[in-house]
Write an enzyme that holds these catalytic residues in place. Structure first.
Site, mmCIF file in Angstrom:
data_model
loop_
_atom_site.group_PDB
_atom_site.id
_atom_site.type_symbol
_atom_site.label_atom_id
_atom_site.label_comp_id
_atom_site.label_asym_id
_atom_site.label_seq_id
_atom_site.Cartn_x
_atom_site.Cartn_y
_atom_site.Cartn_z
ATOM 1 N N ASP A 217 42.508 30.247 34.861
ATOM 2 C CA ASP A 217 43.972 30.104 33.560
ATOM 3 C C ASP A 217 43.096 31.737 33.699
ATOM 4 O OD1 ASP A 217 45.274 30.073 31.565
ATOM 5 O OD2 ASP A 217 43.745 30.881 30.459
ATOM 6 N N THR A 218 43.962 32.725 33.093
ATOM 7 C CA THR A 218 43.587 34.170 33.028
ATOM 8 C C THR A 218 44.583 35.327 31.964
ATOM 9 O OG1 THR A 218 43.359 34.932 35.194
ATOM 10 C CG2 THR A 218 44.029 36.671 33.871
#
Length: 202
Positions: free
Chosen positions: A76-77
């Site tokens: 996840d970014t």
């Protein structure tokens, strides 16, 4: 034969990075509730998202009656400005507001990677500090017109045209793209997965 990974992401950039490293991927994207908890720190949020995506992907396999024979990788970014998470823009006006807020300032990009295999689940979070040059209204409008920022966290992609706005980067270029390769290979090695020869300990 290259190491196979279940990739719990629909991101073409993560898939491309893994393929460039020599991995084979099987798509297993999972939908989760991405609402931040009250007062949740950005680092905690991004790590929780990566873990929950990983767990959701494993659940999909179980619902199919399958056991994960390969490692499951999720990530996840998020882009954060002064501790506030900037998600994907809702529309062009929202993208413009984001880009105006980033103009001439430093922000953070956090990417968490989660890998699981058997009974083991490992997570690592990586932070990069990114400084934008000052953007003119014309530059912002031209970038929005390109369509690139509309599906990206923080309304820009460093690997695309948006890279011309980045005056300075301290951290991981691949992490800002969505998958920090150093941390990813380290986690897979800890799980006992086969990694490319250049990622092996000497």
């Amino acid at each position: 034969m290259p190491q196979t990974l279940y990739l719990a992401s629909a991101s073409p950039r993560r898939r491309e990075i893994l393929h460039a490293l020599g991995f084979r991927t099987l798509p297993l994207p999972a939908e989760i509730d991405e609402t931040a908890l009250p007062g949740e720190a950005v680092a905690d949020y991004v790590a929780r998202m990566a873990r929950q995506k990983n767990a959701a992907a494993r659940q999909i396999l179980r619902q199919r009656g399958e056991e994960p024979i390969w490692p499951v990788l999720s990530a996840d970014t998020v882009v954060a400005l002064e501790g506030q998470i900037l998600g994907k823009p809702r529309d062009a006006a929202h993208a413009r507001a984001m880009l105006e807020s980033l103009s001439g300032r430093e922000h953070q990009v956090w990417t968490a990677v989660c890998v699981s295999h058997g009974e083991q689940t490992l997570v690592a979070a990586q932070r990069s500090d990114v400084r934008f040059k000052s953007l003119s209204a014309q530059e912002i409008q031209a970038y929005i017109d390109s369509g690139e920022p509309l599906d990206k966290a923080g309304a820009y992609g460093i690997q695309g045209v948006g890279g011309i706005f980045v005056a300075h980067l301290a951290g991981s270029f691949s992490g800002v793209m969505g998958l920090p390769v150093f941390e990813t290979v380290q986690l897979l090695r800890q799980l006992g997965a086969e990694v490319p020869p250049f990622g092996q300990a000497t």
